[in-house]
Design a protein around this motif. Structure first.
Motif, PDB file in Angstrom:
ATOM      1  N   VAL A 187     -10.825 -43.275  16.999  1.00 46.57           N
ATOM      2  CA  VAL A 187     -11.280 -42.242  17.925  1.00 46.57           C
ATOM      3  C   VAL A 187     -12.434 -41.477  17.282  1.00 46.57           C
ATOM      4  O   VAL A 187     -12.316 -40.984  16.152  1.00 46.57           O
ATOM      5  CB  VAL A 187     -10.143 -41.271  18.289  1.00 46.57           C
ATOM      6  N   THR A 224     -15.704 -38.567  23.963  1.00 44.68           N
ATOM      7  CA  THR A 224     -14.696 -39.206  23.110  1.00 44.68           C
ATOM      8  C   THR A 224     -14.786 -40.713  23.277  1.00 44.68           C
ATOM      9  O   THR A 224     -14.685 -41.239  24.390  1.00 44.68           O
ATOM     10  CB  THR A 224     -13.279 -38.731  23.469  1.00 44.68           C
ATOM     11  N   THR A 279     -13.090 -44.279  22.146  1.00 42.50           N
ATOM     12  CA  THR A 279     -11.907 -44.910  21.555  1.00 42.50           C
ATOM     13  C   THR A 279     -12.151 -46.408  21.477  1.00 42.50           C
ATOM     14  O   THR A 279     -12.599 -47.030  22.444  1.00 42.50           O
ATOM     15  CB  THR A 279     -10.639 -44.627  22.386  1.00 42.50           C
TER      16      THR A 279
END
Length: 492
Positions: free
Chosen positions: A415, A476, A478
């Protein structure tokens, strides 16, 4: 017969037996009360009255015999007392009689007794006058009446004694019958209770346990303790799974719609780019030739320079169109994303200084290796960082946080969060920023974030925005760790 009807029938029979048993018990108490009331209020007093009459009669006979022997007047006085006692007992017995034979018996006793008393008084008178012979002859008649009265009293007493015995026997018989009924009711209630328990266990509790076990998809299929609580928990789990599945389905549908839209737009962009790019190249070459072969004024040179710059901007837009129109070709390799972050920051070091932006890197240790295309991933990072710099017009700070996470998935994920201190993105447009050709910049193409989204998706990851207006924006990224994506993307 349905389960509901069977349960209702068993409960109805059980309730009926209970009510009937209660009614029988109440009836027996009333009947017993009546029986013993009759014994106490009628039969025993009548029995006692008959016995008292016999006793009084015997005493009268005895005191008469005593008087005839010694002529003591005291015996006559006591004889008079027992005479009054007999009459008193007879008067007390009369109100108690209710049956015809009882009335006839008392009437017979009273009639014979009157004859007996009259004859006895004459016997006493004859003996007092000195006529013992006549008195003895009359005394034999008195003795005959005595035995007749005594026999009538004995029959009256025996009859009531027999009534008392019959009443007691009837009470015993009713008690036995009530015990049999109670025993039968107990057996029936026990059998019905077992039947209800069987129905409840087999047709209600069993299916509930089976349903709870089948619904408990995350467990081992065994349900213990409170079945309703387990079923409730399992149903809640199914609801949550359904909600998650629905949310995933909505996301998949949106992603499919966006992919179809992007494919359509990509085809249009590719055709348009190819059609426009060739004339632009020819115009740019002619302007270059014109600038070198012709004496131009300063203003004309500036105009040609502006035209060349705009042509370069158009060419850049066309290149973005061409890049957007074809899926990225990934060259996957096991590598730590932290290394790509470091390379990107070194590459953008001077540009960050020009924007007056500082970068803070939060990293406890380098991220685990994942399968990624370093060049494409670096393009994603650079695009997001440059967008953040442009959003912070007076400078600011970008915080890059790296973590390994396995909370929301069944395997580890790398992440990377990129947080800026800019003005943030309004909530009204947050759902559109990854759509192609959506931009808030005057000179933007609206393809940068769409390309970034596609690249991360091709890596099997996810790109998400979290922003509140006035508090900056956070992108974000991931990426799945521990899974070989090379085979998945080898055809790109």
């Amino acid at each position: 017969m349905s389960l509901k009807q069977r349960v209702y029938l068993a409960n109805a029979v059980l309730l009926g037996i209970t009510v009937m048993g209660a009614i029988a018990m109440i009836w027996y108490t009333y009947k017993t009360e009546d029986l013993f009331t009759g014994i106490v209020q009628r039969h025993i007093p009548m029995y006692q009255a008959a016995e008292a009459l016999e006793t009084s009669l015997l005493n009268q006979k005895g005191y008469l015999s005593y008087y005839l022997l010694d002529k003591n007047p005291e015996w006559l006085r006591q004889l008079a007392d027992f005479k009054l006692d007999f009459e008193s007992q007879l008067a007390l017995a009369k109100p108690l009689v209710t049956k015809d034979w009882e009335k006839e018996a008392l009437a017979g006793i009273e009639s014979v007794y009157k004859t007996y008393i009259a004859a006895k008084d004459r016997v006493v008178t004859l003996y007092e006058k000195g006529e013992p012979g006549a008195g003895a002859a009359l005394h034999r008649e008195v003795r005959s009446n005595f035995f007749k009265i005594y026999e009538l009293c004995e029959k009256f007493k025996t009859a009531h004694k027999k009534d008392i015995e019959l009443t007691v026997e009837e009470s015993h018989s009713d008690a036995r019958n009530l015990r049999y009924i109670g025993l039968l009711a107990i057996v029936t209630v026990v059998l019905l209770s077992l039947l209800i328990n069987y129905i409840f266990t087999r047709h209600i509790l069993g299916p509930i346990r089976k349903l709870a076990a089948e619904a408990d998809q995350m467990g081992d299929g065994r349900v213990s303790g409170n079945e309703l609580a387990a079923l409730k928990s399992s149903v809640h789990g199914l609801i949550e799974n359904a909600e998650q599945t629905h949310a995933e389905l909505v996301r998949s549908r949106e992603s499919l719609m966006q992919s179809e839209k992007m494919a359509l737009v990509g085809q249009l962009a590719a055709g348009t780019a190819h059609s426009i790019r060739n004339p632009l190249t020819s115009i740019k070459m002619r302007l270059f030739s014109l600038g070198r072969s012709t004496k131009l004024s300063q203003d004309q040179h500036e105009n040609i320079s502006v035209i060349s710059t705009e042509i370069g901007q158009i060419n850049k837009i066309l290149e973005n169109f061409l890049e957007f129109s074809r899926p990225p070709k990934l060259t996957m390799k096991a590598q730590s994303p932290s290394q790509v972050v470091d390379n990107t920051l070194r590459l953008l070091e001077q540009r960050l200084k020009s924007y007056g932006v500082t970068v803070r890197l939060v990293r406890s240790k380098p991220l685990d290796n994942v399968m990624l295309d370093a060049a494409q991933f670096k393009e994603v990072l650079a695009n997001i960082i440059i967008n953040a710099c442009e959003a912070m017009e007076k400078g600011g700070r970008i915080t890059i946080t790296e973590t390994m996470d396995n909370v929301n998935t069944d395997r580890d994920t790398a992440v990377i969060r990129i947080q800026d201190t800019g003005p943030g993105i309004p909530a009204t447009i947050q759902g559109e920023i990854f759509n192609p050709f959506f931009t808030t910049k005057d000179e933007g193409t609206g393809l940068g974030l769409s390309i970034c989204f596609n690249i991360i998706s091709e890596h099997g990851g996810c790109l998400v925005l979290d922003s509140q207006e006035g508090q900056g924006a956070c992108f974000t990224i991931t990426l799945p760790a521990g899974e070989d994506l090379h085979g998945k993307n080898s055809d790109h």
